[in-house]
Design an enzyme around this catalytic site. Structure first.
Site, PDB file in Angstrom:
ATOM      1  N   SER A 126       0.829  -1.207   0.000  1.00 24.18           N
ATOM      2  CA  SER A 126       0.000   0.000   0.000  1.00 24.18           C
ATOM      3  C   SER A 126       0.863   1.255   0.000  1.00 24.18           C
ATOM      4  O   SER A 126       0.598   2.220  -0.731  1.00 24.18           O
ATOM      5  CB  SER A 126      -0.924   0.001   1.220  1.00 24.18           C
ATOM      6  N   ARG A 169       1.381   7.687   5.835  1.00 20.98           N
ATOM      7  CA  ARG A 169       0.517   6.844   6.668  1.00 20.98           C
ATOM      8  C   ARG A 169      -0.855   7.468   6.836  1.00 20.98           C
ATOM      9  O   ARG A 169      -1.858   6.769   6.933  1.00 20.98           O
ATOM     10  CB  ARG A 169       1.170   6.578   8.028  1.00 20.98           C
ATOM     11  N   HIS A 215      -2.648   6.617   3.741  1.00 22.75           N
ATOM     12  CA  HIS A 215      -2.988   5.197   3.829  1.00 22.75           C
ATOM     13  C   HIS A 215      -4.230   4.979   4.688  1.00 22.75           C
ATOM     14  O   HIS A 215      -5.066   4.117   4.390  1.00 22.75           O
ATOM     15  CB  HIS A 215      -1.795   4.432   4.413  1.00 22.75           C
TER      16      HIS A 215
END
Length: 223
Positions: free
Chosen positions: A22, A45, A48
């Site tokens: 990812s 992050r 994500h």
């Protein structure tokens, strides 16, 4: 660069592969960014966590934010103070335990609720005052993802009472005072901060940012 982290990684090989894949997709789809090598893992992050590439650009950092956050974590004497329970629940307890960190939130304490009603304020304001009264804000990573009034109150405590968190992760979401509260925090020079400009934000993003900082802290232990 090889990732030697163990504590702040997914517990299974399958989970690690999905997360790393990812991150690779995000890196490949982001054509450019202006973040430093230390800041980008935090922004990545956050992307994500919400699959929202707008955070590439909306996320803003005090120049000392990453250093201060990682140092607080590595000190093993810091803590997370949150505006809502969702942040405390979302954070990985094993990762926090590795750094001897605890979480604290006071939004539903009976006295906090009573004081908010009596004084005509929000519970979030009173929760920040409660954390200050208990001496928990100084040296803490303060995560605010829900309540703009909590962030505004924290700025007041910084200015009027000399409160000194190690880092403020200020990402309240919403339409009333959310953008303004983050702009206010971003004027602060004495306390490092990470904010999301505008209306977007949320507890999930605070958790993502703190998890990224935990990963950076672990990586710093075995350079």
């Amino acid at each position: 660069m090889m990732n030697n982290n163990v504590i702040t990684e997914q517990l299974t090989a399958a989970g690690r592969a999905i997360e790393h894949d990812s991150f690779a997709v995000i890196d490949s789809e982001v054509s450019s960014h202006s973040y430093t090598a230390e800041q980008w893992p935090v922004v990545r992050r956050m992307i994500h966590a919400n699959a929202d590439f707008d955070f590439n650009g909306l996320t803003d950092f005090h120049p000392d934010a990453i250093r201060a956050g990682v140092a607080a974590i590595r000190s093993r004497t810091s803590r997370v103070v949150a505006d809502v329970e969702m942040i405390c629940v979302g954070l990985s307890q094993p990762r926090l335990a590795h750094f001897n960190m605890t979480t604290h939130q006071f939004i539903s304490e009976p006295q906090v609720i009573a004081d908010a009603k009596e004084q005509g304020t929000t519970r979030a304001v009173q929760a920040m005052r409660r954390a200050h009264h208990l001496g928990l804000l100084d040296g803490a990573i303060v995560g605010i993802g829900n309540a703009p009034t909590a962030l505004i109150e924290l700025v007041r405590l910084i200015h009027e009472y000399g409160v000194r968190p190690a880092l403020v992760v200020g990402m309240p979401v919403g339409f009333v005072s959310a953008a303004e509260s983050k702009d206010l925090m971003a004027l602060e020079q004495q306390v490092p901060w990470i904010v999301i400009r505008g209306r977007k934000g949320g507890s999930t993003l605070v958790v993502a940012a703190i998890h990224a900082l935990l990963g950076l802290a672990e990586a710093a232990e075995h350079p």
